[in-house]
Design a protein around this motif. Structure first.
Motif, PDB file in Angstrom:
ATOM      1  N   MET A  83       0.821  -1.213   0.000  1.00 15.92           N
ATOM      2  CA  MET A  83       0.000   0.000   0.000  1.00 15.92           C
ATOM      3  C   MET A  83       0.860   1.270   0.000  1.00 15.92           C
ATOM      4  O   MET A  83       0.572   2.220  -0.731  1.00 15.92           O
ATOM      5  CB  MET A  83      -0.947  -0.014   1.202  1.00 15.92           C
ATOM      6  CG  MET A  83      -2.026  -1.065   1.066  1.00 15.92           C
ATOM      7  SD  MET A  83      -3.023  -1.383   2.543  1.00 15.92           S
ATOM      8  CE  MET A  83      -3.156   0.172   3.314  1.00 15.92           C
ATOM      9  N   ARG A  84       1.903   1.255   0.804  1.00 16.29           N
ATOM     10  CA  ARG A  84       2.783   2.426   0.883  1.00 16.29           C
ATOM     11  C   ARG A  84       3.442   2.697  -0.475  1.00 16.29           C
ATOM     12  O   ARG A  84       3.451   3.821  -0.965  1.00 16.29           O
ATOM     13  CB  ARG A  84       3.826   2.199   1.977  1.00 16.29           C
ATOM     14  CG  ARG A  84       4.501   3.425   2.472  1.00 16.29           C
ATOM     15  CD  ARG A  84       5.341   3.223   3.732  1.00 16.29           C
ATOM     16  NE  ARG A  84       5.828   1.883   3.987  1.00 16.29           N
ATOM     17  CZ  ARG A  84       5.319   1.039   4.897  1.00 16.29           C
ATOM     18  NH1 ARG A  84       4.303   1.414   5.642  1.00 16.29           N
ATOM     19  NH2 ARG A  84       5.839  -0.157   5.072  1.00 16.29           N
ATOM     20  N   GLU A  85       3.970   1.650  -1.102  1.00 19.34           N
ATOM     21  CA  GLU A  85       4.652   1.842  -2.383  1.00 19.34           C
ATOM     22  C   GLU A  85       3.672   2.218  -3.492  1.00 19.34           C
ATOM     23  O   GLU A  85       3.960   3.073  -4.320  1.00 19.34           O
ATOM     24  CB  GLU A  85       5.440   0.594  -2.765  1.00 19.34           C
ATOM     25  CG  GLU A  85       6.366   0.798  -3.933  1.00 19.34           C
ATOM     26  CD  GLU A  85       7.373   1.929  -3.742  1.00 19.34           C
ATOM     27  OE1 GLU A  85       7.645   2.641  -4.728  1.00 19.34           O
ATOM     28  OE2 GLU A  85       7.873   2.119  -2.609  1.00 19.34           O
ATOM     29  N   ALA A  86       2.507   1.603  -3.521  1.00 20.48           N
ATOM     30  CA  ALA A  86       1.499   1.959  -4.513  1.00 20.48           C
ATOM     31  C   ALA A  86       1.094   3.422  -4.341  1.00 20.48           C
ATOM     32  O   ALA A  86       0.940   4.150  -5.329  1.00 20.48           O
ATOM     33  CB  ALA A  86       0.282   1.046  -4.398  1.00 20.48           C
ATOM     34  N   GLY A  87       0.933   3.857  -3.101  1.00 20.92           N
ATOM     35  CA  GLY A  87       0.598   5.254  -2.837  1.00 20.92           C
ATOM     36  C   GLY A  87       1.650   6.204  -3.367  1.00 20.92           C
ATOM     37  O   GLY A  87       1.329   7.247  -3.947  1.00 20.92           O
TER      38      GLY A  87
END
Length: 170
Positions: A83-87
């Motif tokens: 989620m962090r990287e996709a964000g």
């Protein structure tokens, strides 16, 4: 030469959006769908550790052309990494429980136990592979089958398919 089984897609021409569905774990099942709602590629990748997963996620997401959505089955610290990287990359993420997509795609009688639901997901995943014209597997791991079915639910959820195709009704 591309070495990453998730990120390498030599047939992709970059003209349609894509959706990545992930059955979360250190051994991650994945399925990649095109904007036409069809499965493009699927498989499983063993990251081996959270540290290797953390280092590998950026490359996986950045190398998928026109990636608009990531659907994740599961949660916790491994989901947080995705989620962090996709964000950071501006990719929309949806975390979904298995119960959510199972309720939508499986009959109640097919979900009485987790093992039964996994067997039905395997059958449905094989139908999706055939319907999409994707290469048939020699073996299909349960994490990959669940990623394929999660991705099918994802393309319905984002509206790339208006309804479940007749060929996939069981």
């Amino acid at each position: 030469m591309c070495q990453d089984p998730i990120a390498c897609d030599f047939d992709y021409n970059g003209v349609m959006p894509s959706l990545l569905a992930i059955d979360l774990g250190l051994r991650t099942g994945f399925a990649i769908y095109g904007g036409d709602g069809k499965l493009r590629r699927y498989g499983s990748h063993n990251f081996g550790s959270a540290a290797r997963l953390r280092r590998g996620v950026h490359g996986v997401l950045a190398d998928l052309m026109d990636l608009e959505w990531v659907y994740i089955e599961g949660g916790g610290h491994l989901a947080d990494i995705w989620m962090r990287e996709a964000g950071r990359l501006g990719i929309a993420v949806r975390v979904v429980s298995a119960e959510t997509w199972r309720r939508a795609l499986l009959y109640e009688r097919e979900q009485r136990s987790g093992d039964q639901a996994k067997r039905v997901a395997d059958t449905l995943a094989r139908q999706v592979i055939a319907w999409s014209g994707a290469p048939r597997p020699t073996a299909l791991r349960h994490d990959t089958a669940e990623a394929i079915v999660l991705g099918l639910w994802g393309v319905l959820d984002v509206g790339w398919l208006g309804r479940l195709p007749n060929d996939l009704r069981h």
